[in-house]
Motif scaffolding. Structure first.
Motif, short mmCIF file in Angstrom:
data_model
loop_
_atom_site.label_atom_id
_atom_site.label_comp_id
_atom_site.label_asym_id
_atom_site.label_seq_id
_atom_site.Cartn_x
_atom_site.Cartn_y
_atom_site.Cartn_z
N GLY A 12 -61.58 -37.64 -62.32
CA GLY A 12 -62.60 -38.22 -63.05
C GLY A 12 -63.52 -37.38 -63.56
O GLY A 12 -64.36 -37.80 -64.39
N GLN A 13 -63.58 -36.22 -63.26
CA GLN A 13 -64.71 -35.04 -63.65
C GLN A 13 -64.00 -33.96 -64.29
O GLN A 13 -64.60 -33.29 -65.37
CB GLN A 13 -65.70 -34.84 -62.59
CG GLN A 13 -66.20 -35.90 -61.88
CD GLN A 13 -67.20 -35.46 -60.75
OE1 GLN A 13 -67.04 -34.33 -60.23
NE2 GLN A 13 -67.95 -36.32 -59.96
N THR A 14 -62.91 -33.53 -64.00
CA THR A 14 -62.13 -32.33 -64.30
C THR A 14 -61.57 -32.59 -65.43
O THR A 14 -60.70 -33.28 -65.60
CB THR A 14 -61.24 -31.53 -63.36
OG1 THR A 14 -62.18 -31.44 -62.15
CG2 THR A 14 -60.71 -30.25 -63.63
N PHE A 32 -49.53 -34.20 -70.62
CA PHE A 32 -49.52 -35.51 -70.60
C PHE A 32 -50.45 -36.42 -69.54
O PHE A 32 -50.60 -35.70 -68.31
CB PHE A 32 -48.18 -36.16 -70.26
CG PHE A 32 -47.14 -35.45 -71.16
CD1 PHE A 32 -46.65 -36.41 -72.25
CD2 PHE A 32 -46.48 -34.28 -71.01
CE1 PHE A 32 -45.60 -35.94 -73.13
CE2 PHE A 32 -45.50 -33.76 -71.59
CZ PHE A 32 -45.16 -34.73 -72.86
N VAL A 33 -51.23 -37.07 -69.67
CA VAL A 33 -52.15 -38.03 -69.05
C VAL A 33 -51.51 -39.37 -68.75
O VAL A 33 -51.45 -40.28 -69.65
CB VAL A 33 -53.54 -38.00 -69.59
CG1 VAL A 33 -54.54 -38.99 -68.67
CG2 VAL A 33 -53.91 -36.46 -69.67
N SER A 51 -61.81 -34.76 -72.94
CA SER A 51 -62.59 -35.21 -71.96
C SER A 51 -61.91 -35.40 -70.58
O SER A 51 -60.63 -35.38 -70.44
CB SER A 51 -63.21 -36.60 -72.32
OG SER A 51 -61.88 -37.56 -72.59
N PRO A 52 -62.71 -35.60 -69.65
CA PRO A 52 -61.89 -35.71 -68.08
C PRO A 52 -61.00 -36.93 -68.07
O PRO A 52 -61.53 -38.33 -68.49
CB PRO A 52 -62.92 -35.97 -67.12
CG PRO A 52 -64.18 -35.17 -67.79
CD PRO A 52 -64.15 -35.55 -69.13
N VAL A 57 -55.47 -40.78 -61.97
CA VAL A 57 -54.15 -40.83 -62.88
C VAL A 57 -53.54 -39.28 -62.74
O VAL A 57 -54.35 -38.52 -62.24
CB VAL A 57 -54.56 -41.12 -64.33
CG1 VAL A 57 -55.36 -42.23 -64.36
CG2 VAL A 57 -55.49 -39.99 -64.87
N VAL A 58 -52.23 -39.32 -63.21
CA VAL A 58 -51.42 -38.00 -63.02
C VAL A 58 -51.44 -37.35 -64.44
O VAL A 58 -51.45 -37.80 -65.37
CB VAL A 58 -49.90 -38.44 -62.72
CG1 VAL A 58 -49.10 -36.93 -62.93
CG2 VAL A 58 -49.59 -38.94 -61.52
#
Length: 347
Positions: A12-14, A32-33, A51-52, A57-58
């Motif tokens: 959530g930050q990187t 791919f997110v 954005s992070p 999530v993978v």
């Protein structure tokens, strides 16, 4: 471990993720997110997203080396440098790695004869047709879950009905036990009252029986006294009637009687002409000197013609003499005697 891609779990930050494998061209790198392609930039083998991604999530950084065209096209007479040969071989090498990674990610049959999804989801599963087909979540929600929910609702309704019946039954049980308790209390009270009444009745019965027995005893006593008085009266009357002419002469007794049919006088004094039991003339003294010791007194000389039989103790001049059997007393010298007799000379 994969050779042509790397999966990261977003925090959530990187937004920057390293590329840990080699590639021929930056355009071959894809990101791919959660399975969706993302725009990115590459600097020093690091991909950067705008954005992070959301946490958990993978994020997959993947190399896709093109197969539709060659990285190097050789010409006749051209100089074959190391770099050109390496690029041609690396294209084939990278494609082989990607094919291997792709095949490793496929649903494979393992050595035990079963497919292993490697803890991954199987997407785009069609609705089942035959009994042994896999079932997707949508089909479960539309077909099985409503039926299961209906069964659950029916079971809940039946359970609620059962609970109501049980509650009613419990209340009925409580009411019944209360009624039984009241009935027991009432019965116990009646039983106690009955026992009290019964006890009083038994006491009255015992008292009445005692009065009855006492009355019977008194009546019997009165009857006995009356009979004795009647007997005494008759005996006295008989004596008067029979012996008044012989008062100055000899007494003559009536026929044999049984001792003591006619009864005795005060202190048990009596004279009986007993010819039935003792079979002798019975002279019975009274106990006026010592209670229970009956005495007959004879004054002056007593002459005994015949045998004198003594069954009690013999006293001579107030001295007791031990005896057993027949004892004969005479003023003369003993002149013999039968067997079992003892003779005494009295002077």
């Amino acid at each position: 471990m994969a050779l042509s891609y790397k999966d990261y779990i977003a925090d959530g930050q990187t937004k920057d993720f390293a590329i840990p494998f080699k590639f021929l061209n930056q355009v071959h790198i894809k990101v791919f997110v959660d399975g969706k392609a993302q725009d990115h930039v590459i600097n020093n083998n690091v991909v950067s997203l705008a954005s992070p991604p959301e946490a958990n999530v993978v994020v997959r950084v993947k190399r896709e080396t093109p197969l539709h065209e060659r990285a190097v096209d050789f010409d006749d007479g051209a100089i074959l440098s190391e770099a050109v040969l390496d690029m041609a071989n690396e294209q084939l090498f990278y494609v082989a790695q990607e094919v291997l990674d792709y095949s490793e990610g496929l649903l494979k049959m393992k050595e035990d004869g079963h497919f292993n999804a490697l803890n991954r989801r199987i997407r785009q599963v069609s609705n089942p047709v035959e009994e042994n087909d896999a079932v997707n979540l949508s089909f479960m929600r539309s077909q099985y879950i409503p039926t299961a929910r209906a069964e659950a609702d029916r079971a809940r309704n039946e359970r609620e009905t059962s609970e109501q019946i049980r509650a009613t039954t419990n209340q009925l049980k409580i009411d019944t036990e209360q009624t039984l308790s009241e009935a027991r209390t009432f019965t116990t009270s009646i039983k106690n009252d009955t026992e009290v009444i019964r006890g009083k009745a038994e006491q009255h019965m015992v008292t009445a029986h005692a009065h009855k027995e006492k009355a019977i005893a008194e009546a019997n006593k009165a009857t006995s006294e009356a009979n004795r008085a009647y007997g005494e009266a008759n005996r006295a009357k008989g004596y008067v009637e029979q012996y008044k002419p012989e008062v100055k002469g000899a007494w003559t007794f009536d026929n044999y009687v049984e001792w003591p049919t006619l009864g005795v006088g005060q202190g048990r004094a009596a004279i009986y002409n007993d010819g039935i039991y003792h079979k002798c003339l019975m002279i019975h003294g009274n106990d006026s000197k010592v209670a229970g010791e009956y005495r007959v007194g004879m004054w002056n000389h007593v002459t005994v013609y015949g045998s004198l039989y003594i069954t009690g103790e013999l006293y001579v001049k107030d001295k007791p003499v031990y005896h057993r059997g027949n004892i004969h007393i005479s003023t003369g010298n003993p002149s013999g005697g039968a067997d079992g007799q003892i003779w005494f000379k009295y002077s």
